[in-house]
Design a protein around this motif. Structure first.
Motif, PDB file in Angstrom:
ATOM      1  N   THR A 268      19.967  11.250  58.410  1.00 17.04           N
ATOM      2  CA  THR A 268      19.216  10.774  59.567  1.00 17.04           C
ATOM      3  C   THR A 268      18.611  11.956  60.302  1.00 17.04           C
ATOM      4  N   ARG A 269      17.429  11.743  60.866  1.00 13.99           N
ATOM      5  CA  ARG A 269      16.795  12.790  61.657  1.00 13.99           C
ATOM      6  C   ARG A 269      17.684  13.172  62.854  1.00 13.99           C
ATOM      7  N   GLU A 270      18.251  12.143  63.512  1.00 11.98           N
ATOM      8  CA  GLU A 270      19.080  12.400  64.698  1.00 11.98           C
ATOM      9  C   GLU A 270      20.281  13.275  64.347  1.00 11.98           C
ATOM     10  N   GLY A 271      20.927  12.977  63.221  1.00  9.30           N
ATOM     11  CA  GLY A 271      22.071  13.778  62.805  1.00  9.30           C
ATOM     12  C   GLY A 271      21.686  15.204  62.477  1.00  9.30           C
ATOM     13  N   LEU A 272      20.569  15.389  61.798  1.00  2.00           N
ATOM     14  CA  LEU A 272      20.107  16.726  61.445  1.00  2.00           C
ATOM     15  C   LEU A 272      19.720  17.521  62.684  1.00  2.00           C
ATOM     16  N   LEU A 273      19.152  16.859  63.677  1.00  6.50           N
ATOM     17  CA  LEU A 273      18.809  17.551  64.923  1.00  6.50           C
ATOM     18  C   LEU A 273      20.066  17.982  65.668  1.00  6.50           C
TER      19      LEU A 273
ATOM     20  N   LEU B  71      27.046  20.124  59.685  1.00  7.83           N
ATOM     21  CA  LEU B  71      26.596  19.243  58.595  1.00  7.83           C
ATOM     22  C   LEU B  71      27.755  18.400  58.090  1.00  7.83           C
ATOM     23  N   ARG B  72      28.897  19.028  57.909  1.00 10.55           N
ATOM     24  CA  ARG B  72      30.054  18.319  57.362  1.00 10.55           C
ATOM     25  C   ARG B  72      30.616  17.317  58.359  1.00 10.55           C
ATOM     26  N   PHE B  73      30.735  17.723  59.629  1.00 10.85           N
ATOM     27  CA  PHE B  73      31.224  16.788  60.648  1.00 10.85           C
ATOM     28  C   PHE B  73      30.286  15.597  60.808  1.00 10.85           C
ATOM     29  N   GLU B  74      28.985  15.848  60.678  1.00  9.46           N
ATOM     30  CA  GLU B  74      27.987  14.804  60.913  1.00  9.46           C
ATOM     31  C   GLU B  74      27.925  13.787  59.785  1.00  9.46           C
ATOM     32  N   PHE B  75      27.995  14.243  58.532  1.00 10.05           N
ATOM     33  CA  PHE B  75      27.686  13.351  57.416  1.00 10.05           C
ATOM     34  C   PHE B  75      28.870  13.012  56.516  1.00 10.05           C
ATOM     35  N   ILE B  76      29.963  13.767  56.578  1.00  7.31           N
ATOM     36  CA  ILE B  76      31.143  13.404  55.800  1.00  7.31           C
ATOM     37  C   ILE B  76      32.016  12.524  56.679  1.00  7.31           C
ATOM     38  N   GLN B  77      31.861  11.237  56.536  1.00  5.22           N
ATOM     39  CA  GLN B  77      32.562  10.268  57.370  1.00  5.22           C
ATOM     40  C   GLN B  77      33.190   9.198  56.478  1.00  5.22           C
ATOM     41  N   LEU B  78      34.073   8.394  57.061  1.00  7.84           N
ATOM     42  CA  LEU B  78      34.705   7.313  56.322  1.00  7.84           C
ATOM     43  C   LEU B  78      33.634   6.364  55.788  1.00  7.84           C
ATOM     44  N   GLY B  79      33.639   6.137  54.481  1.00  8.46           N
ATOM     45  CA  GLY B  79      32.653   5.261  53.875  1.00  8.46           C
ATOM     46  C   GLY B  79      31.367   5.955  53.475  1.00  8.46           C
ATOM     47  N   SER B  80      31.224   7.232  53.847  1.00 11.58           N
ATOM     48  CA  SER B  80      30.018   7.971  53.490  1.00 11.58           C
ATOM     49  C   SER B  80      30.082   8.437  52.044  1.00 11.58           C
ATOM     50  N   GLU B  81      28.912   8.573  51.403  1.00  9.45           N
ATOM     51  CA  GLU B  81      28.855   9.078  50.034  1.00  9.45           C
ATOM     52  C   GLU B  81      28.866  10.608  49.999  1.00  9.45           C
TER      53      GLU B  81
ATOM     54  N   GLY C  64      30.757  29.614  45.189  1.00 10.60           N
ATOM     55  CA  GLY C  64      31.056  30.336  46.408  1.00 10.60           C
ATOM     56  C   GLY C  64      30.202  29.966  47.592  1.00 10.60           C
ATOM     57  N   MET C  65      29.222  29.074  47.411  1.00 13.67           N
ATOM     58  CA  MET C  65      28.336  28.634  48.493  1.00 13.67           C
ATOM     59  C   MET C  65      28.829  27.306  49.052  1.00 13.67           C
ATOM     60  N   ASP C  66      28.575  27.079  50.338  1.00 10.92           N
ATOM     61  CA  ASP C  66      29.067  25.887  51.022  1.00 10.92           C
ATOM     62  C   ASP C  66      27.964  24.855  51.219  1.00 10.92           C
ATOM     63  N   PHE C  67      28.272  23.607  50.829  1.00 10.63           N
ATOM     64  CA  PHE C  67      27.315  22.508  50.911  1.00 10.63           C
ATOM     65  C   PHE C  67      28.033  21.223  51.306  1.00 10.63           C
ATOM     66  N   ILE C  68      27.241  20.172  51.526  1.00 17.51           N
ATOM     67  CA  ILE C  68      27.732  18.809  51.394  1.00 17.51           C
ATOM     68  C   ILE C  68      27.049  18.241  50.154  1.00 17.51           C
ATOM     69  N   ARG C  69      27.710  17.281  49.508  1.00 14.71           N
ATOM     70  CA  ARG C  69      27.189  16.770  48.224  1.00 14.71           C
ATOM     71  C   ARG C  69      27.318  15.260  48.161  1.00 14.71           C
ATOM     72  N   ASN C  70      26.289  14.629  47.605  1.00 14.03           N
ATOM     73  CA  ASN C  70      26.266  13.189  47.375  1.00 14.03           C
ATOM     74  C   ASN C  70      26.224  12.972  45.863  1.00 14.03           C
TER      75      ASN C  70
ATOM     76  N   ARG D  12      22.744  17.900  46.797  1.00 16.29           N
ATOM     77  CA  ARG D  12      23.561  18.695  47.703  1.00 16.29           C
ATOM     78  C   ARG D  12      22.661  19.234  48.816  1.00 16.29           C
ATOM     79  N   LEU D  13      23.282  19.499  49.977  1.00 15.97           N
ATOM     80  CA  LEU D  13      22.533  19.987  51.138  1.00 15.97           C
ATOM     81  C   LEU D  13      23.293  21.138  51.768  1.00 15.97           C
ATOM     82  N   GLY D  14      22.594  22.254  51.971  1.00 15.81           N
ATOM     83  CA  GLY D  14      23.150  23.407  52.652  1.00 15.81           C
ATOM     84  C   GLY D  14      22.389  23.698  53.928  1.00 15.81           C
ATOM     85  N   PHE D  15      22.707  24.826  54.541  1.00 13.05           N
ATOM     86  CA  PHE D  15      22.072  25.243  55.790  1.00 13.05           C
ATOM     87  C   PHE D  15      21.521  26.646  55.621  1.00 13.05           C
TER      88      PHE D  15
END
Length: 209
Positions: free
Chosen positions: A25-30, A64-74, A82-88, A94-97
């Motif tokens: 979501t745009r709001e989450g990314l902001l 990023l992790r707090f925003e999008f890694i939630q219960l029921g989230s993919e 060695g790099m840090d991401f979130i992954r679907n 995958r998404l990094g910063f």
């Protein structure tokens, strides 16, 4: 300054539609942007010169992790080479910063504030969806099929989600670019991110023992 193969998409409905396809979501990314730049602004003149970039990167990844890694989230936590991401896994994304610099223009992509190392380069190798010739050839036996994106944020609050190609230690081209903000909604003073001495990514150097 490199030209981008993929121009920046700025039309809000098109961007939001694409983000929804990626379960973002745009709001989450902001919110992630604001947390990252807020952390950079906490650095003082007495901190090491790389502190603003380091603080921004660390808090950007955590947000990023707090925003999008939630219960029921993919989305899930990933550490890749060695790099840090979130992954679907369902979407193979995958998404990094990344902290970036330079004006983000429709036909010119941003540049990373610090050199991208081999970990980032390997993570982005699966982004080669068109033939860039021998210079960009995917290594034989390469099995990672996950597309790698970054939330790219500059010190003035401009942000985009983009799918880059890495060459010579930086973002050389882009296969997709989605504008999240042009920075006009960002209310903090510009963060003290200088052009030099910016450790904005912990990209490990892999050597043989």
């Amino acid at each position: 300054m490199q030209l981008s193969s993929s121009e920046l998409i700025t039309e809000p409905s098109s961007v939001d539609r694409r983000l929804a396809e990626m379960n973002l979501t745009r709001e989450g990314l902001l919110r992630v942007r604001d947390i990252a730049l807020g952390a950079a602004a906490e650095a003082t003149a007495y901190h090491p010169s790389f502190s603003p970039g380091m603080k921004s990167y660390m808090e950007g990844i955590a947000a990023l992790r707090f925003e999008f890694i939630q219960l029921g989230s993919e989305w899930r936590l990933e550490k890749h080479n060695g790099m840090d991401f979130i992954r679907n896994d369902a979407l193979e994304v995958r998404l990094g910063f990344s902290n970036v610099k330079g004006s983000v223009l429709p036909d010119v992509g941003p540049r990373a504030r610090s050199p991208r190392g081999p970990g980032t380069e390997r993570a982005c190798q699966s982004n080669f969806s068109i033939d860039f010739g021998e210079e960009f050839k995917i290594p034989e036996g390469f099995e990672d099929k996950v597309a790698t994106y970054f939330l790219m944020v500059d010190k003035d609050g401009c942000a985009e989600v983009s799918k880059p190609i890495i060459q010579a230690g930086n973002f050389a081209d882009y296969l997709e670019r989605l504008s999240i903000s042009d920075g006009s909604d960002f209310n903090l003073d510009p963060t003290p991110l200088d052009d030099d001495d910016d450790l904005s990514s912990f990209d490990p150097m892999v050597t043989r023992r």
